[in-house]
Write a protein that holds these residues in place. Sequence first.
Motif, PDB file in Angstrom:
ATOM      1  N   ASP A 264      39.856  52.641  38.706  1.00  0.00           N
ATOM      2  CA  ASP A 264      40.807  51.592  39.086  1.00  0.00           C
ATOM      3  C   ASP A 264      40.327  50.223  38.619  1.00  0.00           C
ATOM      4  O   ASP A 264      41.131  49.388  38.206  1.00  0.00           O
ATOM      5  CB  ASP A 264      41.026  51.577  40.598  1.00  0.00           C
ATOM      6  CG  ASP A 264      41.913  52.710  41.071  1.00  0.00           C
ATOM      7  OD1 ASP A 264      42.470  53.441  40.214  1.00  0.00           O
ATOM      8  OD2 ASP A 264      42.058  52.874  42.294  1.00  0.00           O
TER       9      ASP A 264
ATOM     10  N   GLU B 258      42.441  47.911  36.227  1.00  0.00           N
ATOM     11  CA  GLU B 258      42.804  46.578  36.712  1.00  0.00           C
ATOM     12  C   GLU B 258      42.411  45.527  35.679  1.00  0.00           C
ATOM     13  O   GLU B 258      43.184  44.615  35.388  1.00  0.00           O
ATOM     14  CB  GLU B 258      42.111  46.323  38.043  1.00  0.00           C
ATOM     15  CG  GLU B 258      42.562  45.083  38.756  1.00  0.00           C
ATOM     16  CD  GLU B 258      41.943  44.995  40.130  1.00  0.00           C
ATOM     17  OE1 GLU B 258      42.689  45.057  41.108  1.00  0.00           O
ATOM     18  OE2 GLU B 258      40.702  44.855  40.219  1.00  0.00           O
TER      19      GLU B 258
ATOM     20  N   SER C  16      47.409  45.099  43.604  1.00  0.00           N
ATOM     21  CA  SER C  16      46.224  44.403  43.120  1.00  0.00           C
ATOM     22  C   SER C  16      46.335  42.895  43.277  1.00  0.00           C
ATOM     23  O   SER C  16      47.116  42.238  42.592  1.00  0.00           O
ATOM     24  CB  SER C  16      45.975  44.734  41.643  1.00  0.00           C
ATOM     25  OG  SER C  16      44.931  43.932  41.143  1.00  0.00           O
TER      26      SER C  16
END
Length: 104
Positions: A18, A22, A50
């Motif tokens: 992740d 991101e 996010s």
Amino acid sequence: GGPDPRAMATSAVEVLSDEVLEHLCVCLPGRELLALAAASQALRHLAAGSTVIWQHLSQALLGDPWCHLHLTWSARRGRIADARFWRELFRRATELRAARWSLD
């Protein structure tokens, strides 16, 4: 035709962490990020939740001074600067339904 973009996006989600995804998302302009997020449910969930991604997009669009102004105003109202805060700020800034300026 070439490889299926949705299958490639799913493979990327499965292989990359992740944090890496991101970071990759932060490198994309808003429109391209939304297109990527549409490729899979996992990417959509990552992008929507996010704080890093939405804060980056907001700062790129509005600049640090405006973002700090909104942060201060929200903090005075007791609101937390989470992903929802940044996502709404970005959305409202791109829509620009109303703008006011006063020297008073």
